[in-house]
Design an enzyme around this catalytic site. Sequence first.
Site: not given
Length: 284
Positions: A2-3, A93, A112, A155
């Site tokens: 998830p972002e 889970h 996971r 950069r």
Amino acid sequence: MPELPEVETVRRTLIQLVAGKRIDRVTVSLPRIVQRPQEPEAFAAALAGQTIRTVERRGKFLRIVLDDLVLVSHLRMEGRYGVYGQDEPVELHTHVIFHFDDGTELRYKDVRQFGTMHLFAPGEEFEQKPLMKLGIEPLDESFTLGAFKQALAGRTTKIKPLLLNQEYVVGLGNIYVDEALFTAGIHPERTADTLKSSEWQKLHEAVRSTLERAVDAGGSSIKSYVNGQGEMGMFQHQLLIYGRKNEPCSRCGRAIEKSVVGGRGTHTCPSCQKPPRPKPAARE
């Protein structure tokens, strides 16, 4: 993983579902999820009797604010929260359960098992890991063009890995970096020091607009993401380039290409995102 848009959607959903609820007790069935304190018994004891006041976000982390504690939670790959009645079967889970005194439960499920939870006194969470080194928030007022350029400009690193680095700008992952770079017309292999002022402005606007549209759509359900009510995000239907290998570009019609940049699968249009010019060979 998830972002920012997905975590922001979970945050908004949890406020609706659990704000104001008082924790009666906590059950931890997978101790390694709890990082601080390390003893799950101490974690559970500290939370007993606490009321959830609100849910906030820092980058991809949730900040569950209680009476006199803050729970920092990272969903990692497939962590998810859901609210259930105490009599509903517990799914496989499910590793942490917050039992409320009204008979409902907030359950944390993680197939996971990579998710983490840290417990802090208010304000202390910003001075220690995992939040202490996070960069600027792209949906915050502090995300000005000047702050964006100060963090990245000059950069010599490729722009995509820089945008993915949470120490500079938080919340961006693979999906939204590809989308923002395409929107701005910038190739992901361009180094930050080669971007012109006009390109920085386009990228700044693209990052914010891409994330805002994704939040409005409830995030992207590319794999297994759902919000706290089990609902899928819908932004995957609006993606311009991510996951569209060999499909025609919506702008020019050229086939979208997929490559690897900084170890991540990357989608680009060979026409709309001009690759960097090769450096001239050194004279012998």
